[in-house]
Design a protein around this motif. Sequence first.
Motif, short mmCIF file in Angstrom:
data_model
loop_
_atom_site.label_atom_id
_atom_site.label_comp_id
_atom_site.label_asym_id
_atom_site.label_seq_id
_atom_site.Cartn_x
_atom_site.Cartn_y
_atom_site.Cartn_z
N THR A 10 0.85 -1.19 0.00
CA THR A 10 0.00 0.00 0.00
C THR A 10 0.89 1.24 0.00
OG1 THR A 10 -0.18 0.53 2.38
CG2 THR A 10 -1.53 -1.30 1.55
N GLY A 11 0.24 2.39 0.01
CA GLY A 11 0.97 3.64 0.12
C GLY A 11 1.47 3.92 1.52
N GLY A 12 1.16 3.02 2.46
CA GLY A 12 1.71 3.11 3.81
C GLY A 12 1.06 4.12 4.72
N GLY A 13 0.06 4.81 4.24
CA GLY A 13 -0.58 5.85 5.04
C GLY A 13 -1.73 5.33 5.88
N PRO A 14 -2.56 6.25 6.39
CA PRO A 14 -3.70 5.87 7.21
C PRO A 14 -4.89 5.43 6.34
CG PRO A 14 -3.57 8.25 7.04
CD PRO A 14 -2.37 7.70 6.31
N GLY A 15 -6.04 5.28 6.97
CA GLY A 15 -7.26 4.99 6.24
C GLY A 15 -7.29 3.61 5.62
N ALA A 16 -7.70 3.54 4.36
CA ALA A 16 -7.81 2.25 3.67
C ALA A 16 -6.47 1.57 3.54
CB ALA A 16 -8.44 2.47 2.29
N MET A 17 -5.41 2.36 3.39
CA MET A 17 -4.06 1.76 3.31
C MET A 17 -3.70 1.06 4.61
SD MET A 17 -2.09 4.86 1.30
CE MET A 17 -2.91 6.16 2.23
N GLU A 18 -3.94 1.73 5.72
CA GLU A 18 -3.68 1.13 7.02
C GLU A 18 -4.50 -0.15 7.20
OE1 GLU A 18 -3.74 3.55 10.78
OE2 GLU A 18 -5.42 2.21 11.22
N ALA A 19 -5.75 -0.10 6.74
CA ALA A 19 -6.63 -1.27 6.90
C ALA A 19 -6.06 -2.48 6.19
CB ALA A 19 -8.02 -0.93 6.36
N ALA A 20 -5.62 -2.30 4.94
CA ALA A 20 -5.06 -3.43 4.20
C ALA A 20 -3.76 -3.92 4.83
CB ALA A 20 -4.84 -3.03 2.74
N ASN A 21 -2.91 -2.98 5.25
CA ASN A 21 -1.68 -3.36 5.95
C ASN A 21 -2.00 -4.11 7.24
OD1 ASN A 21 -0.09 -0.36 4.85
ND2 ASN A 21 0.52 -2.42 4.27
N ARG A 22 -3.01 -3.66 7.93
CA ARG A 22 -3.39 -4.30 9.19
C ARG A 22 -3.85 -5.74 8.96
NH1 ARG A 22 -7.26 -1.65 13.84
NH2 ARG A 22 -7.15 -3.39 15.30
N GLY A 23 -4.72 -5.92 7.96
CA GLY A 23 -5.19 -7.27 7.67
C GLY A 23 -4.06 -8.20 7.31
N GLY A 76 1.23 -12.20 7.32
CA GLY A 76 1.79 -12.00 5.99
C GLY A 76 2.76 -10.84 5.95
N VAL A 77 3.27 -10.54 4.76
CA VAL A 77 4.19 -9.43 4.58
C VAL A 77 3.39 -8.18 4.22
CG1 VAL A 77 6.19 -8.57 3.33
CG2 VAL A 77 5.98 -11.01 3.81
N SER A 78 3.57 -7.15 5.01
CA SER A 78 2.83 -5.90 4.86
C SER A 78 3.80 -4.79 4.48
CB SER A 78 2.12 -5.57 6.17
OG SER A 78 1.48 -4.32 6.12
N VAL A 79 3.66 -4.26 3.25
CA VAL A 79 4.60 -3.29 2.71
C VAL A 79 3.93 -1.92 2.60
CG1 VAL A 79 6.08 -2.68 0.75
CG2 VAL A 79 5.77 -5.09 1.41
N GLY A 80 4.67 -0.88 2.97
CA GLY A 80 4.18 0.49 2.82
C GLY A 80 5.17 1.33 2.05
N LEU A 81 4.72 1.92 0.96
CA LEU A 81 5.56 2.79 0.15
C LEU A 81 5.08 4.22 0.35
CD1 LEU A 81 5.67 0.65 -3.14
CD2 LEU A 81 7.18 0.55 -1.14
N GLY A 82 5.74 4.93 1.26
CA GLY A 82 5.30 6.27 1.62
C GLY A 82 5.82 7.33 0.65
N ILE A 83 5.29 8.54 0.82
CA ILE A 83 5.71 9.66 -0.02
C ILE A 83 5.90 10.88 0.87
CG2 ILE A 83 3.33 10.33 -0.53
CD1 ILE A 83 6.30 10.62 -2.97
N GLU A 84 6.92 11.67 0.56
CA GLU A 84 7.22 12.88 1.32
C GLU A 84 6.22 13.97 0.95
OE1 GLU A 84 10.66 15.85 0.50
OE2 GLU A 84 11.48 14.31 1.83
N LEU A 85 5.31 14.29 1.87
CA LEU A 85 4.29 15.31 1.65
C LEU A 85 4.22 16.22 2.88
CD1 LEU A 85 1.37 13.18 0.14
CD2 LEU A 85 2.89 14.71 -1.10
N PRO A 86 3.83 17.48 2.71
CA PRO A 86 3.76 18.40 3.86
C PRO A 86 2.78 17.94 4.93
CG PRO A 86 3.62 19.60 1.79
CD PRO A 86 3.53 18.16 1.44
N PHE A 87 1.72 17.23 4.50
CA PHE A 87 0.66 16.85 5.44
C PHE A 87 0.63 15.35 5.72
CE2 PHE A 87 -0.87 17.33 1.09
CZ PHE A 87 -1.33 16.06 0.81
N GLU A 88 1.62 14.61 5.19
CA GLU A 88 1.61 13.16 5.37
C GLU A 88 1.88 12.79 6.83
OE1 GLU A 88 0.58 9.74 4.63
OE2 GLU A 88 0.83 10.90 2.80
N GLN A 89 1.20 11.73 7.31
CA GLN A 89 1.31 11.32 8.71
C GLN A 89 2.38 10.26 8.93
OE1 GLN A 89 -2.54 10.35 10.39
NE2 GLN A 89 -3.57 11.81 9.03
N GLY A 90 3.10 9.87 7.90
CA GLY A 90 4.11 8.83 8.05
C GLY A 90 3.52 7.46 7.84
N LEU A 91 4.37 6.44 7.91
CA LEU A 91 3.92 5.07 7.68
C LEU A 91 3.11 4.57 8.87
CD1 LEU A 91 7.20 3.56 6.17
CD2 LEU A 91 5.17 4.33 4.94
#
Length: 255
Positions: free
Chosen positions: A115-128, A134-149
């Motif tokens: 996933t994109g590693g962020g909150p919301g639906a991405m977090e949900a899939a990573n959580r599952g 299983g292996v849970s991967v997060g590919l984050g992006i540097e944004l002014p408002f991003e909350q991190g992985l």
Amino acid sequence: MSSRRDPDPESASERPEGRREQQLGPVLRRRGQVMAGTADQRLLDTRGPSDWVHADPWRVLRIQSEFVEGFGALAELGPAVSVFGSSRTPPGSPEYELGVRIGRGLVEAGFAVITGGGPGAMEAANRGASESGGVSVGLGIELPFEQGLNEFVDIGVNFRYFFVRKTMFVKYAQGFLVLPGGLGTLDELFEALTLVQTGKVTRFPIVLVGTEYWRGMADWLRDTVIAQGKASPVDEALFQITDDPDEAIALVTKP
């Protein structure tokens, strides 16, 4: 036979007045684009300005390093599916629980989850994925408002550049599974559709989950874009829509 290019490596500032041509490695500069000094001089002159680290040639090295780090981190990942969806999906909502179920189902089918590693639906899939072992991967992006992985990411890579991150989503996934999302989700979706349409990837299932959410877009593509000849009728088959998470998993993981 004379040559316009000087044989010696002296800098433009040291050459006779009126110098109009300069060879810097593979780059040729003429007239007003001739630069003062040499590459070695600018490298070793520690008293010079530091704004060179923000110049385009330096960015190329940063871009290269991001590709190297991403390839290195994911090279041995194994079969995986990229899951997209809104970062604004609240925990506990039906869409969030759908994401958890999909992450879990993908792991049970033998796939890692990207996933994109962020909150919301991405977090949900990573959580599952993570809670199912299983292996849970997060590919984050540097944004002014991003909350991190999010905390459910097992392998995380943060990127400066969107296009490098997009490459990782496609290169290391066997398909895309797309939950309701906003502009970022649409960006990834249409990027994947374009890659499949143009044959840049040969087999890449794209499954949209949520008939009510995605039907308007599908109708517009069919009734406006395809109807006006801006796309081919066969392009309507580039993606599938379902409300059933089990069907979505089966469609995106089938050999």
